[in-house]
Write an enzyme that holds these catalytic residues in place. Sequence first.
Site, PDB file in Angstrom:
ATOM      1  N   LYS A   8       0.862  -1.184   0.000  1.00  0.00           N
ATOM      2  CA  LYS A   8       0.000   0.000   0.000  1.00  0.00           C
ATOM      3  C   LYS A   8       0.900   1.235   0.000  1.00  0.00           C
ATOM      4  O   LYS A   8       1.694   1.432   0.918  1.00  0.00           O
ATOM      5  CB  LYS A   8      -0.895  -0.028   1.242  1.00  0.00           C
ATOM      6  CG  LYS A   8      -1.907   1.091   1.330  1.00  0.00           C
ATOM      7  CD  LYS A   8      -2.786   0.858   2.570  1.00  0.00           C
ATOM      8  CE  LYS A   8      -3.821   1.942   2.756  1.00  0.00           C
ATOM      9  NZ  LYS A   8      -4.674   1.688   3.950  1.00  0.00           N
ATOM     10  N   ASP A 155     -14.406   0.303  10.208  1.00  0.00           N
ATOM     11  CA  ASP A 155     -14.709   0.398   8.772  1.00  0.00           C
ATOM     12  C   ASP A 155     -14.818  -0.989   8.123  1.00  0.00           C
ATOM     13  O   ASP A 155     -14.131  -1.272   7.133  1.00  0.00           O
ATOM     14  CB  ASP A 155     -13.605   1.207   8.093  1.00  0.00           C
ATOM     15  CG  ASP A 155     -14.018   1.756   6.733  1.00  0.00           C
ATOM     16  OD1 ASP A 155     -15.229   1.910   6.509  1.00  0.00           O
ATOM     17  OD2 ASP A 155     -13.130   2.019   5.908  1.00  0.00           O
TER      18      ASP A 155
END
Length: 487
Positions: A8, A155
Amino acid sequence: EGQEVAVKVQRPGLASLLPVDMYILRRIAAVGRKQLKLRSDLVSIVDEFAERLFEEINYNTEANNALRFKQLYGDIDRLVVPDVYRDFSGRRVLTMEWIEGTKPPSLDHRGDSSSFSAAERGEASAMREDWQELINVGVQCNLKQLLDDGFFHADPHSGNLLRTTDGSLAYLDFGMMSSISATRRYQLIASIVHLINRDYDLLARDFQVLGFLPESFSDFDAMSAELKKAFGNASGGEKLANINFMRLADNLAAIAFRFPFRIPAYYSLIIRSLTILEGIALASNPNFKIVDAAYPYVARRLLFGSSPELQDALREIVLEPETGRLKWSRLLGLLGSQEKKSAAASSSAQKKSSGLSQEPRAVDEEVLKGVVEFLLAESGRPYVDALIEDVIETADNIQLTAGVFASVASGGILPPPVDKPSLSRLQTFTQILGAVSRAAGTSIQQALLSPGGFNANGASLEERVSQFTRSIGIGDRETEQLALRET
């Protein structure tokens, strides 16, 4: 080493753009609250959201979150948390284990299966059933996050959950995490208890303690009526097991227009987490009820939690406040939910359950062993006293029942008793008492024979039996000898 990884990389310039966006959003929230005359503190909610976003763009924080999440929840059956490679990670780069899998179904993209072949329909049906099981794993994990450890994934949307190739549930993306204090967790459990009891007066006061109402608020009668209406609408006017959390969130938001009711910043993330998970579950199973899935876990926390707050909550559920008598239907519901959970774990497909609405046919003796151990402890004294009262009442019922049978057998020569026996209560209690006595026998035997039970000073078996019988109020030698023989 040739291992596949997920890397990432942060978008260049993001750290300088985000503060500007949050500043604009914060100004809009302040103006919106003033113009719409909202009581919820929108600015604090934006601040909470911004704090999580700033944490999210620091990949060192996300790496620490992932490691902590794996440490806390990585041992849950059928749950996968990817490893973090710290040597290849930094503030703007995060390297993690690559997880192969498929995303959960979407409510908006379930599609029309009429054009599918029989094989395709069968495969889609099997996939939905598998996701139903995995969502239950996610619900149990979420409850552990919220009620046990207080560190939760804020989330859990469909992009952050995967069904792995071996049929497990993988959590991804640990940038947006949040924490809830032990005090708040116990307050949440207390409000769940009052909701189970449908005690909306106390629930209204819980909302003040949780920060939904200001300390100056005093019109609890009106708030109680509003909450009763809100929860009734969210459950479709039926059982609490039918509560839809997305509808409930809308109902609570509507209350804010009529009362000084506000959604605390910390709670907005909890609601978000639950509603996202519920939405994913509904895409797999339109009949999914999050309360049904959650109840066994909450019940176990209440039954076996050692903290004074949890014991107080359990007493509030299973004891009548005025008489101190046991509410057997509630106790059976708590115990039965554990049996259903155990049965569901051994099944390959998720079965429909209704932990709040149906009484079990039998009681799991493994669960009762833990209950008996609790009853034998000092904290279980109120339940033992209530149990004695029910034993006395059951003896009266047995006597009345015998009187009825005697009258029938004599052809009416012997008059029937004036009072009528409660056969349903007699049947229920004798079933429970039998299971408790068998579980108690096992627990007592284990306590006597184990090195840690009544054996702190290396006492002999005979001494341990004497010590035990005296501890429960029996002091005569004949009973001690009988107990020793039975042991």
